[in-house]
Design a protein around this motif. Structure first.
Motif, PDB file in Angstrom:
ATOM      1  N   ASP A  18     -53.678  64.044  52.514  1.00 27.09           N
ATOM      2  CA  ASP A  18     -54.851  64.705  53.105  1.00 27.09           C
ATOM      3  C   ASP A  18     -54.330  65.620  54.215  1.00 27.09           C
ATOM      4  N   ILE A  19     -54.558  66.909  54.051  1.00 25.34           N
ATOM      5  CA  ILE A  19     -53.984  67.890  54.988  1.00 25.34           C
ATOM      6  C   ILE A  19     -55.017  68.278  56.042  1.00 25.34           C
ATOM      7  N   GLY A  20     -54.599  68.226  57.319  1.00 24.35           N
ATOM      8  CA  GLY A  20     -55.502  68.565  58.431  1.00 24.35           C
ATOM      9  C   GLY A  20     -56.633  67.555  58.553  1.00 24.35           C
ATOM     10  N   SER A  21     -56.268  66.277  58.645  1.00 19.81           N
ATOM     11  CA  SER A  21     -57.268  65.183  58.592  1.00 19.81           C
ATOM     12  C   SER A  21     -58.221  65.181  59.781  1.00 19.81           C
ATOM     13  N   GLY A  22     -57.807  65.702  60.934  1.00 21.24           N
ATOM     14  CA  GLY A  22     -58.687  65.750  62.107  1.00 21.24           C
ATOM     15  C   GLY A  22     -59.192  64.362  62.473  1.00 21.24           C
ATOM     16  N   GLY A  23     -60.515  64.190  62.479  1.00 17.93           N
ATOM     17  CA  GLY A  23     -61.117  62.895  62.803  1.00 17.93           C
ATOM     18  C   GLY A  23     -61.061  61.901  61.645  1.00 17.93           C
ATOM     19  N   GLY A  24     -60.506  62.316  60.502  1.00 15.71           N
ATOM     20  CA  GLY A  24     -60.372  61.379  59.363  1.00 15.71           C
ATOM     21  C   GLY A  24     -61.162  61.793  58.139  1.00 15.71           C
ATOM     22  N   PHE A  25     -61.461  63.102  58.053  1.00 15.35           N
ATOM     23  CA  PHE A  25     -62.294  63.619  56.961  1.00 15.35           C
ATOM     24  C   PHE A  25     -61.506  64.583  56.088  1.00 15.35           C
ATOM     25  N   PRO A  26     -61.414  64.347  54.809  1.00 14.12           N
ATOM     26  CA  PRO A  26     -61.948  63.187  54.111  1.00 14.12           C
ATOM     27  C   PRO A  26     -61.004  61.985  54.040  1.00 14.12           C
ATOM     28  N   CYS A  39     -58.464  68.026  51.272  1.00 12.31           N
ATOM     29  CA  CYS A  39     -58.655  68.614  52.596  1.00 12.31           C
ATOM     30  C   CYS A  39     -60.105  69.048  52.750  1.00 12.31           C
ATOM     31  N   ARG A  40     -60.503  69.210  54.022  1.00 14.23           N
ATOM     32  CA  ARG A  40     -61.833  69.739  54.334  1.00 14.23           C
ATOM     33  C   ARG A  40     -61.709  70.604  55.576  1.00 14.23           C
ATOM     34  N   ALA A  41     -62.277  71.823  55.503  1.00 12.40           N
ATOM     35  CA  ALA A  41     -62.412  72.686  56.681  1.00 12.40           C
ATOM     36  C   ALA A  41     -61.084  72.966  57.372  1.00 12.40           C
ATOM     37  N   VAL A  42     -60.044  73.247  56.609  1.00 15.05           N
ATOM     38  CA  VAL A  42     -58.733  73.482  57.229  1.00 15.05           C
ATOM     39  C   VAL A  42     -58.391  74.969  57.272  1.00 15.05           C
ATOM     40  N   SER A  64     -47.693  66.353  61.831  1.00 12.11           N
ATOM     41  CA  SER A  64     -46.947  67.506  61.327  1.00 12.11           C
ATOM     42  C   SER A  64     -47.921  68.553  60.802  1.00 12.11           C
ATOM     43  N   ARG A  65     -47.415  69.761  60.690  1.00  8.37           N
ATOM     44  CA  ARG A  65     -48.131  70.767  59.903  1.00  8.37           C
ATOM     45  C   ARG A  65     -47.703  70.592  58.452  1.00  8.37           C
ATOM     46  N   ALA A  66     -48.459  71.211  57.574  1.00 10.06           N
ATOM     47  CA  ALA A  66     -48.180  71.045  56.139  1.00 10.06           C
ATOM     48  C   ALA A  66     -46.771  71.521  55.788  1.00 10.06           C
ATOM     49  N   ASP A  67     -46.292  72.578  56.464  1.00  6.10           N
ATOM     50  CA  ASP A  67     -45.025  73.171  56.016  1.00  6.10           C
ATOM     51  C   ASP A  67     -43.853  72.198  56.085  1.00  6.10           C
ATOM     52  N   VAL A 102     -51.951  64.062  57.086  1.00  9.39           N
ATOM     53  CA  VAL A 102     -51.082  65.029  57.768  1.00  9.39           C
ATOM     54  C   VAL A 102     -51.915  65.780  58.799  1.00  9.39           C
ATOM     55  N   GLU A 103     -51.559  65.618  60.070  1.00  6.85           N
ATOM     56  CA  GLU A 103     -52.347  66.230  61.142  1.00  6.85           C
ATOM     57  C   GLU A 103     -51.402  66.545  62.308  1.00  6.85           C
ATOM     58  N   PRO A 104     -51.408  67.804  62.795  1.00  3.27           N
ATOM     59  CA  PRO A 104     -50.465  68.134  63.867  1.00  3.27           C
ATOM     60  C   PRO A 104     -50.889  67.708  65.278  1.00  3.27           C
ATOM     61  N   MET A 105     -52.195  67.622  65.557  1.00  2.00           N
ATOM     62  CA  MET A 105     -52.624  67.431  66.946  1.00  2.00           C
ATOM     63  C   MET A 105     -52.471  65.987  67.419  1.00  2.00           C
ATOM     64  N   GLU A 106     -51.748  65.827  68.540  1.00  2.00           N
ATOM     65  CA  GLU A 106     -51.385  64.484  69.020  1.00  2.00           C
ATOM     66  C   GLU A 106     -52.611  63.585  69.229  1.00  2.00           C
ATOM     67  N   ARG A 107     -53.641  64.124  69.887  1.00  2.00           N
ATOM     68  CA  ARG A 107     -54.800  63.268  70.188  1.00  2.00           C
ATOM     69  C   ARG A 107     -55.540  62.844  68.914  1.00  2.00           C
ATOM     70  N   ARG A 108     -55.533  63.718  67.921  1.00  2.00           N
ATOM     71  CA  ARG A 108     -56.174  63.355  66.644  1.00  2.00           C
ATOM     72  C   ARG A 108     -55.343  62.316  65.904  1.00  2.00           C
ATOM     73  N   VAL A 109     -54.024  62.450  66.007  1.00  2.00           N
ATOM     74  CA  VAL A 109     -53.144  61.465  65.360  1.00  2.00           C
ATOM     75  C   VAL A 109     -53.334  60.084  66.000  1.00  2.00           C
ATOM     76  N   GLY A 140     -50.870  77.919  49.837  1.00  2.00           N
ATOM     77  CA  GLY A 140     -49.460  77.713  50.199  1.00  2.00           C
ATOM     78  C   GLY A 140     -49.234  76.447  51.007  1.00  2.00           C
ATOM     79  N   TRP A 141     -50.286  75.898  51.603  1.00  2.00           N
ATOM     80  CA  TRP A 141     -50.152  74.672  52.399  1.00  2.00           C
ATOM     81  C   TRP A 141     -50.349  73.414  51.561  1.00  2.00           C
ATOM     82  N   THR A 142     -50.946  73.562  50.381  1.00  2.00           N
ATOM     83  CA  THR A 142     -51.305  72.358  49.616  1.00  2.00           C
ATOM     84  C   THR A 142     -50.644  72.306  48.232  1.00  2.00           C
TER      85      THR A 142
HETATM   86  C1  SAM Z   1     -61.459  72.248  61.583  1.00  2.00           C
HETATM   87  S1  SAM Z   1     -60.398  70.872  61.619  1.00  2.00           S
HETATM   88  C2  SAM Z   1     -60.998  69.904  60.251  1.00  2.00           C
HETATM   89  C3  SAM Z   1     -60.671  68.461  60.422  1.00  2.00           C
HETATM   90  C4  SAM Z   1     -61.181  67.567  59.287  1.00  2.00           C
HETATM   91  N1  SAM Z   1     -60.529  67.839  58.032  1.00  2.00           N
HETATM   92  C5  SAM Z   1     -62.677  67.706  59.133  1.00  2.00           C
HETATM   93  O1  SAM Z   1     -63.135  68.138  58.088  1.00  2.00           O
HETATM   94  O2  SAM Z   1     -63.403  67.378  60.088  1.00  2.00           O
HETATM   95  C6  SAM Z   1     -58.860  71.508  60.947  1.00  2.00           C
HETATM   96  C7  SAM Z   1     -57.700  70.534  61.150  1.00  2.00           C
HETATM   97  O3  SAM Z   1     -56.542  71.065  60.510  1.00  2.00           O
HETATM   98  C8  SAM Z   1     -55.428  70.851  61.341  1.00  2.00           C
HETATM   99  N2  SAM Z   1     -54.416  71.868  60.982  1.00  2.00           N
HETATM  100  C9  SAM Z   1     -54.361  73.160  61.386  1.00  2.00           C
HETATM  101  N3  SAM Z   1     -53.295  73.770  60.848  1.00  2.00           N
HETATM  102  C10 SAM Z   1     -52.663  72.855  60.074  1.00  2.00           C
HETATM  103  C11 SAM Z   1     -51.481  72.887  59.255  1.00  2.00           C
HETATM  104  N4  SAM Z   1     -50.738  74.000  59.134  1.00  2.00           N
HETATM  105  N5  SAM Z   1     -51.138  71.765  58.604  1.00  2.00           N
HETATM  106  C12 SAM Z   1     -51.891  70.619  58.719  1.00  2.00           C
HETATM  107  N6  SAM Z   1     -53.003  70.547  59.491  1.00  2.00           N
HETATM  108  C13 SAM Z   1     -53.383  71.642  60.153  1.00  2.00           C
HETATM  109  C14 SAM Z   1     -55.986  70.987  62.751  1.00  2.00           C
HETATM  110  O4  SAM Z   1     -55.182  70.354  63.737  1.00  2.00           O
HETATM  111  C15 SAM Z   1     -57.350  70.336  62.620  1.00  2.00           C
HETATM  112  O5  SAM Z   1     -57.340  68.971  62.936  1.00  2.00           O
END
Ligand code: SAM
Length: 244
Positions: free
Chosen positions: A79-87, A172-175, A130-133, A103-110, A183-185
């Motif tokens: 799950d790329i860019g999980s944020g708060g855990g969605f999905p 992923c959702r909203a990334v 981490s970021r996806a790359d 996979v989530e780069p932001m420390e506080r979200r992790v 290219g990220w997925t």
């Molecule tokens: C708008 S939030 C969406 C969070 C969650 N998926 C949701 O639907 O609520 C986008 C998330 O993607 C993460 N993000 C941004 N660039 C990213 C990358 N290159 N690889 C992985 N995650 C990334 C951000 O840190 C952020 O938590």
């Protein structure tokens, strides 16, 4: 139950859609309702509608993930860019026989994601800061061995990323828009794997705009389907791409 009222609290829809995952997701719901907004994980207007907007919405991908892994021995999901855990957190609770990597780069979200996994008792989740790359680099290294491929990919804390195989599914959702997201997925997917992305109304346009990026990253059959969120609730859009 938290002190915050949610319009679906006590609704039979929750049991119907979430089944055995409901108890774990009630723990997640209480945590989101009490801490989600102050910790910047959900918006202030989401607080009374967390079940529908975030939890059921995330669970809408579950049948598509299940279908994509039905004939696979290794039911692995990134799950790329999980944020708060969605999905990712929601899907992991619904699919205990699948192995999730969030996979989530932001420390506080992790930190938040680790707390959720512990408090919900999820045993099928790993979290990579981490970021996806960097995860893509780890997958590429694992396919051909590291010889001659440069340094071992590390997470944002400098630790090695323990990803040893491409994934059966990426969610992923909203990334990002598909022009970037391709290219990220798609490079994370095994041959015959599937991207399952929750998208807004622009999903079909995104496919058209990203035709080149999808193809260059080995994606085939991009399509958008309506996904049920729950009886009587507005459906959502799921964008899927298969990996050649
Ligand atoms: C708008 S939030 C969406 C969070 C969650 N998926 C949701 O639907 O609520 C986008 C998330 O993607 C993460 N993000 C941004 N660039 C990213 C990358 N290159 N690889 C992985 N995650 C990334 C951000 O840190 C952020 O938590």
């Amino acid at each position: 139950m938290s002190d915050v009222h949610d319009e679906l609290d006590g609704s039979p829809i929750l049991e119907e859609v979430l089944g055995d995952a409901l108890d774990k997701l009630k723990v997640f719901h209480v945590k989101l309702a009490t801490e989600g907004e102050p910790r910047g994980l959900i918006g202030p207007r989401d607080v009374g509608i967390i079940w529908e907007r975030h939890i059921l919405n995330s669970a809408a991908i579950v049948p598509f993930v299940r279908e994509a892994t039905s004939k696979r021995q290794f039911k692995t999901v990134a799950d790329i860019g999980s944020g708060g855990g969605f999905p990712g957190i929601v899907a992991a609770a619904c699919l205990p026989d699948h192995r999730f990597t969030l996979v989530e780069p932001m420390e506080r979200r992790v930190e938040w994601l680790h707390e959720c996994v512990d408090e919900m008792g999820l045993e099928n989740v790993s979290i990579v800061r981490s970021r996806a790359d960097a995860v893509i680099a780890a997958v590429r290294g694992s396919k051909g061995g590291r010889k001659g491929r440069g340094a071992e990919p590390v997470d944002l804390d400098g630790n090695p990323i323990h990803v040893t195989h491409p994934f059966a599914v990426v969610t992923c959702r909203a990334v990002a828009p598909m022009t970037k997201l391709s290219g990220w997925t798609l490079p994370l997917l095994d041959k015959g794997g599937r991207l399952v992305a929750l998208k807004g109304r622009s999903a079909q346009d995104e496919i058209v705009k990203a035709a080149k990026e999808i193809s260059e990253n080995g994606g085939i059959h991009p399509r958008v389907v309506d996904a049920e969120v729950g009886p009587g609730l507005e459906s959502t859009h799921v964008l899927m791409v298969d990996k050649r």
